[in-house]
Design an enzyme around this catalytic site. Sequence first.
Site, mmCIF file in Angstrom:
data_model
loop_
_atom_site.group_PDB
_atom_site.id
_atom_site.type_symbol
_atom_site.label_atom_id
_atom_site.label_comp_id
_atom_site.label_asym_id
_atom_site.label_seq_id
_atom_site.Cartn_x
_atom_site.Cartn_y
_atom_site.Cartn_z
ATOM 1 N N LYS A 47 -2.206 -4.198 -11.132
ATOM 2 C CA LYS A 47 -2.237 -5.655 -11.506
ATOM 3 C C LYS A 47 -3.401 -6.148 -10.588
ATOM 4 O O LYS A 47 -3.954 -7.356 -10.866
ATOM 5 C CB LYS A 47 -0.833 -6.513 -11.249
ATOM 6 C CG LYS A 47 -0.273 -6.177 -9.950
ATOM 7 C CD LYS A 47 0.810 -7.551 -9.965
ATOM 8 C CE LYS A 47 2.256 -6.962 -9.466
ATOM 9 N NZ LYS A 47 2.335 -6.226 -8.119
ATOM 10 N N LYS B 69 -3.819 4.698 -11.528
ATOM 11 C CA LYS B 69 -2.682 4.022 -12.072
ATOM 12 C C LYS B 69 -3.124 2.707 -12.500
ATOM 13 O O LYS B 69 -4.154 2.054 -12.110
ATOM 14 C CB LYS B 69 -1.909 3.690 -10.758
ATOM 15 C CG LYS B 69 -0.582 2.901 -10.714
ATOM 16 C CD LYS B 69 -0.233 2.608 -9.415
ATOM 17 C CE LYS B 69 -0.629 1.211 -8.954
ATOM 18 N NZ LYS B 69 0.113 0.807 -7.527
ATOM 19 N N LYS C 197 -5.150 1.331 0.110
ATOM 20 C CA LYS C 197 -5.611 -0.103 0.143
ATOM 21 C C LYS C 197 -6.677 -0.292 1.307
ATOM 22 O O LYS C 197 -7.358 -1.389 1.281
ATOM 23 C CB LYS C 197 -4.287 -0.927 0.439
ATOM 24 C CG LYS C 197 -3.621 -1.002 -1.136
ATOM 25 C CD LYS C 197 -2.618 -2.312 -0.932
ATOM 26 C CE LYS C 197 -1.742 -2.426 -2.469
ATOM 27 N NZ LYS C 197 -0.689 -3.282 -2.501
HETATM 28 P P1 TYM Z 1 4.398 -3.986 -7.237
HETATM 29 O O1 TYM Z 1 4.386 -5.322 -7.103
HETATM 30 O O2 TYM Z 1 3.265 -3.266 -6.734
HETATM 31 O O3 TYM Z 1 5.044 -3.292 -8.424
HETATM 32 C C1 TYM Z 1 6.439 -3.527 -9.055
HETATM 33 C C2 TYM Z 1 6.845 -2.447 -9.700
HETATM 34 O O4 TYM Z 1 6.194 -1.998 -10.821
HETATM 35 C C3 TYM Z 1 5.868 -0.607 -10.627
HETATM 36 N N1 TYM Z 1 4.619 -0.206 -11.035
HETATM 37 C C4 TYM Z 1 4.254 0.875 -11.947
HETATM 38 N N2 TYM Z 1 5.118 1.466 -12.648
HETATM 39 C C5 TYM Z 1 4.773 2.120 -13.678
HETATM 40 N N3 TYM Z 1 3.251 2.091 -13.781
HETATM 41 C C6 TYM Z 1 2.220 1.490 -13.225
HETATM 42 N N4 TYM Z 1 0.952 1.712 -13.118
HETATM 43 C C7 TYM Z 1 2.974 0.645 -12.105
HETATM 44 N N5 TYM Z 1 2.331 -0.198 -11.170
HETATM 45 C C8 TYM Z 1 3.198 -0.714 -10.664
HETATM 46 C C9 TYM Z 1 6.071 -0.368 -8.984
HETATM 47 O O5 TYM Z 1 6.445 1.053 -8.793
HETATM 48 C C10 TYM Z 1 7.383 -1.401 -8.794
HETATM 49 O O6 TYM Z 1 8.639 -0.694 -9.202
HETATM 50 N N6 TYM Z 1 6.321 -3.236 -2.196
HETATM 51 C C11 TYM Z 1 6.509 -3.507 -3.951
HETATM 52 C C12 TYM Z 1 7.443 -4.714 -3.803
HETATM 53 C C13 TYM Z 1 8.604 -4.900 -3.165
HETATM 54 C C14 TYM Z 1 9.930 -4.178 -3.497
HETATM 55 C C15 TYM Z 1 10.612 -4.443 -2.338
HETATM 56 C C16 TYM Z 1 10.398 -3.305 -4.260
HETATM 57 C C17 TYM Z 1 8.862 -5.498 -1.794
HETATM 58 N N7 TYM Z 1 9.976 -5.186 -1.560
HETATM 59 C C18 TYM Z 1 11.944 -3.929 -2.250
HETATM 60 C C19 TYM Z 1 11.420 -2.957 -4.336
HETATM 61 C C20 TYM Z 1 12.487 -3.149 -3.287
HETATM 62 C C21 TYM Z 1 5.523 -3.612 -4.503
HETATM 63 O O7 TYM Z 1 4.173 -3.916 -4.133
HETATM 64 O O8 TYM Z 1 5.464 -3.354 -5.922
#
Ligand code: TYM
Length: 334
Positions: A202, A199, A118
């Site tokens: 979003k 990947k 990032k």
């Molecule tokens: P985030 O918002 O990027 O993603 C949310 C969840 O979706 C999963 N994910 C995917 N899984 C499969 N294929 C993909 N292309 C894909 N893109 C995203 C991510 O692995 C995640 O499970 N930092 C975290 C949010 C967060 C969090 C936490 C999660 C903040 N505090 C505490 C768990 C526990 C994040 O940005 O996820």
Amino acid sequence: MYMENTEKRLLSGLQPSGELTIGNYCGGIRQFLEYQKEYDSFLFVPDMHTITVPQGDPKLIQERIRRFANLYLACGLDPANCTFYIQSEVPAVNQLAWILECHTYMGELSRMTQFKAKSEKQTNVGCGLFTYPVLMAADIILYDSNVVPVGADQKQHVELARDIAERMNHKYGDLFVVPEPIIPKVGAKIKDLQDPTKKMSKSAEDTSGIIFLLDNEATIKKKINRAVTDNDGYVAFDEEKKPGISNLITLYSALSGTPLQQAIDRFTGWERYGDFKKEVLEVIYETLRPVQAEYERLSKSDYVDEVLDRGRDRANEIANRKYDLVRRAVGFGR
Ligand code: TYM
């Protein structure tokens, strides 16, 4: 150690930095739904994480938070089983994050692959992007979470949370539960349909290879029909040589619940990619139709506020008790 309950706790979050995608569904939401009844489950909207990269109009973030919350409910989050809240409504997480930051090394944060990826895309990198995994560690260990279901890209962050929890426990006595990531066997990293080597994200600028949970059927059809494949003329699963086809088989398996090998056996050798894509399209429709219908219904009411108010109160109660303990352990106050 001060433990809240004997039931094991599960916690996860999806940040509102863009609209929810089918990748998020496969890696994050789907697992959460599967496990929510087995644990004392916590799901939250990490809105504070959103501003680690530049965002536009703050009003749009708020609208997105609401959409996220309604979508979680529409996907099947059960408010009777789950504490559902918004991260910024629990101030103790920030207070804990500061303490954890003082126990995390620059070297550890420099090694985070998501930070590297990032930060390369920006000229002025905010400090928050660097310390983001510490806030995430605070999210997790503040509630004594035992398990954290996430996609593959978040595994490294959960591992850091483990390291920090262990370090704190070693220094101050048993303060925290050491969390475990749960990564799905299939669908932990759904790829972009236009570039199946990366990947599905979003926050990507080009959305033509991303299926959003609220896309209408015509849009989804267009995106699947245009999904990049290859010129081999036969379906087979090979993530290196046939990343596009393999990604579609993975999507099919994750969404339909068909074991991956079974899905591979079913489609291997099909010569018409159009026929294969039609099958993938069908499971996407079947997954999203009920979600979108329920979303429409929920977003016309204020039900989500009721659920989030309740979640906020329970989360704060637990978080404040834990923070108080940690604060004293490190020697703050009188
Ligand atoms: P985030 O918002 O990027 O993603 C949310 C969840 O979706 C999963 N994910 C995917 N899984 C499969 N294929 C993909 N292309 C894909 N893109 C995203 C991510 O692995 C995640 O499970 N930092 C975290 C949010 C967060 C969090 C936490 C999660 C903040 N505090 C505490 C768990 C526990 C994040 O940005 O996820």
